[in-house]
Every structure is written in structure tokens, then in C-alpha cells.
Design a protein around this motif. Sequence first.
Motif, PDB file in Angstrom:
ATOM      1  N   UNK A   1       0.825  -1.204   0.000  1.00  0.00           N
ATOM      2  CA  UNK A   1       0.000   0.000   0.000  1.00  0.00           C
ATOM      3  C   UNK A   1       0.862   1.258   0.000  1.00  0.00           C
ATOM      4  N   UNK A   2       1.833   1.330   0.923  1.00  0.00           N
ATOM      5  CA  UNK A   2       2.621   2.549   1.076  1.00  0.00           C
ATOM      6  C   UNK A   2       3.595   2.750  -0.082  1.00  0.00           C
ATOM      7  N   UNK A   3       4.059   1.656  -0.699  1.00  0.00           N
ATOM      8  CA  UNK A   3       5.001   1.776  -1.818  1.00  0.00           C
ATOM      9  C   UNK A   3       4.309   2.097  -3.142  1.00  0.00           C
ATOM     10  N   UNK A   4       2.998   1.862  -3.210  1.00  0.00           N
ATOM     11  CA  UNK A   4       2.242   2.154  -4.431  1.00  0.00           C
ATOM     12  C   UNK A   4       2.862   1.445  -5.630  1.00  0.00           C
ATOM     13  N   UNK A   5       2.951   0.108  -5.526  1.00  0.00           N
ATOM     14  CA  UNK A   5       3.608  -0.681  -6.570  1.00  0.00           C
ATOM     15  C   UNK A   5       2.606  -1.583  -7.296  1.00  0.00           C
ATOM     16  N   UNK A   6       1.392  -1.062  -7.494  1.00  0.00           N
ATOM     17  CA  UNK A   6       0.372  -1.821  -8.201  1.00  0.00           C
ATOM     18  C   UNK A   6       0.581  -1.828  -9.705  1.00  0.00           C
ATOM     19  N   UNK A   7      -0.477  -2.211 -10.412  1.00  0.00           N
ATOM     20  CA  UNK A   7      -0.396  -2.325 -11.869  1.00  0.00           C
ATOM     21  C   UNK A   7      -0.295  -0.954 -12.527  1.00  0.00           C
ATOM     22  N   UNK A   8       0.646  -0.838 -13.461  1.00  0.00           N
ATOM     23  CA  UNK A   8       0.772   0.336 -14.327  1.00  0.00           C
ATOM     24  C   UNK A   8       1.124  -0.155 -15.730  1.00  0.00           C
ATOM     25  N   UNK A   9       1.067   0.740 -16.691  1.00  0.00           N
ATOM     26  CA  UNK A   9       1.451   0.383 -18.049  1.00  0.00           C
ATOM     27  C   UNK A   9       2.970   0.221 -18.132  1.00  0.00           C
ATOM     28  N   UNK A  10       3.417  -0.883 -18.721  1.00  0.00           N
ATOM     29  CA  UNK A  10       4.841  -1.206 -18.783  1.00  0.00           C
ATOM     30  C   UNK A  10       5.219  -1.769 -20.145  1.00  0.00           C
ATOM     31  N   UNK A  11       6.493  -1.614 -20.469  1.00  0.00           N
ATOM     32  CA  UNK A  11       7.172  -2.446 -21.461  1.00  0.00           C
ATOM     33  C   UNK A  11       8.313  -3.110 -20.708  1.00  0.00           C
TER      34      UNK A  11
END
Length: 384
Positions: A131-141
Motif C-alpha cells: 500500500x505505502x510503496x504504491x507498486x500496483x499495476x501500471x502500463x509497462x514495457x
Amino acid sequence: IAGGAQAQDTTTAWKGAPLFQNDTLTFKVRGRVYEDFVHQEVDRQTGADFDANVTRLRTARLGVEGTWNANWAYKAEFTVAGGSANWEDLILEYKPTDSVSIMAGNFKTVSFENISSSRYTTFMERGPFNDVLDIGRVMNVQVKANGENWTAAVAVSGDSLNNADPTATATGGSEVLGVDGRVTWVPINGDATKLHVGAWARYRDRQDQANFNYQARNNTNYGARYISTGAVGVADTMVGLEGVFIQGPFAVQAEWAKADVDRLANVSSDFTTYYVAGSWFVTGEMKNLDVKKGEWGRTKILNPVTSGGLGALELAVRYDNTDLTNFNIPATAGEYSAWTLGANWYVHPYVRFMANYTKSENDNKAVGADVDVETLQFRAQFDF
């Protein structure tokens, strides 16, 4: 005529749901449903105490996955929860070789527990670490390689597919931009003993978007967050370490991360977060470490209820800590700590019932701002 192409028969196999295959073309529907009950008691140092009881749909997810041939694959999933729908994994993958993968789309890239599917994680929620790191799904290559006991990956990242497109203005309209990498190694990979170690790093810049906010929920998806820095981050650099040790039915898992945060006016702050968890399969099962992916896989149940057995019983304990006290503002930039006890009953590999009890403390900097929270939650879960 004898040398002409012959029609291929479509075959069906069972992989939790029908998997259809015609030559190298495959197609499978996939999904999951989590139904929760949550009882929460909130004790404020100053202000009204309260408790809540709620039944809720944690997630209902539906998607498809498949391949066109040995080199190309796809996955697309969306979820419904809280009255709204969002994309989850949305991936196009190209594998030039068996050990190299190039992926584009919306997905996760760092942290052992973060990239492991919630179908296989030990506790109902991944905890404040994610939660605190905010490392969820994002757009990536992402480019990823793996061997028999190692993985290495690097990615260039944008914003979440579910966030609104940035609006171009006279001062710019660029979305969040980041770069990250992760490596894992399993030096011990025996039948009954396994050791996984890994490290990752990420840098991101908010560009023209809102400042980053660092906050932690109480080991549950329900309720408020009581420690938070507010929207202060312009850019951040994070490093993380991860480890898993398995000895037969016993497993220990831990992760630690530090974030250096750049703020406005050349001010910088940092914070650390970590957790340690242990579990024991009373019925003798062994957690499944997917060595070639560096994440949890599906546990094999020795005596599933569907075959006349009693299923599998797993007991677990976890400690979490997140320390935001290096931020001088706001008053809620405090320290979070919690103990969680868990029990999981696996009816068979695709169905389990879960129970978690968490006692957490939110120790804030302002006098009278501390909040203690007790959360008891139950889940009925199935996937296909």
C-alpha cells in the motif's frame, strides 16, 4: 492433394476451466470471486470510537488468456468491486526464446508478494508494504529472462491504465514515468527445501501529475488509513529485498524496502517498510514456489474434499511495520505496526476459506492522534 494442409481438431483440457486448443492456438476463460465479511473496531486517542460490520464483494474478476503459437500470448482481465469496474492484467507477450519474454501492457513488476497472485498469497490482503510503496499495476514495457533457478527483468513504466488521461496544458500534460528492475535467485531448490532471495529497484517521476501520497491501510481493504504523508512526493527512488524459505510444510517470507522521496523546494525525506510472515500446513502440504517466475504458485492439496478428504489447513502469523516519521508534515505521518493471525482451509486447489485477525497501532506525531484498530475478517474464495 495428399500434401495439402489438414484441418486440426480442437481439444479440451481442464485447467480450473476448459482450455481449448487447436494446433498452437489456445483459449481459456479465467476469473475469481472473493466474498468477505469484516468486523472492525476503531479506538481513537482523541475522538469518537466506533465499530463496523460489513459483508462485501472484495473482487469479482473475469478474463481470457491464450496463445497464438509458441511465441505469442495474451491475457486480459477486468474486475468489479465497490460498484466500479477496472482493468487488471492486460498483457501482450512475445517470447523469442523459451527463456526470454517481452511484455507490454498493464501489470505489476516488483516485489515478491506484489507480483504473486492473490489466489496464492497466505493472507487476505498484501498488507501496508504494498500500500505505502504504491507498486500496483501500471502500463509497462518489460524485458524478462529466466533460467532454471533465476530471473532478471527491467521495465519502463507509465501510469495505471485505469487513471484518466492527462490533459495537455500550457505547462505540460505528461503522465507518471518510471523505470524499474528485479532479480531473483533460488540457490537451494530441493524437493522439500527451497530458498528464494531477490532484490528490486524503482525510480519514478510524477511529471505533470499530482504529487505522490504515502499511506498505509490496516492490513485490510476495508476502512480508512490513519497514517499518511499527504501528497508530497515529486519523485522517488525505492529499493527492496525479498526472501522466502520453505522446509516441507513450514514457510517463512519477508520483504524490506526503503524509499527516498524528493519533494518541492529541494526537500527530501525517506521511509522504510517491512514485514515478516510464517506459515505451517498442518495437513502436510508444501507451499508452491514458482522458481522460473519468482512468485507463489498454486498449492497442491494432498487430500481435497472433492476426493473424499479433509482438504488442507494452513496456519499463519505476520508482523508489519511502516515508519513515516521522517516526514515533518502532516501530523498523521506516523508509524504503523501490526500483528496478524491467519487460518486457511483449502477445500481443493481452486477453493479456500480464509480468516484473519489483525491488531494494529497507528502512532501519529500529533498529540492525541493515535488510532488502534482491531480487524476480524473472513473470506470465501474461488477461481477458475
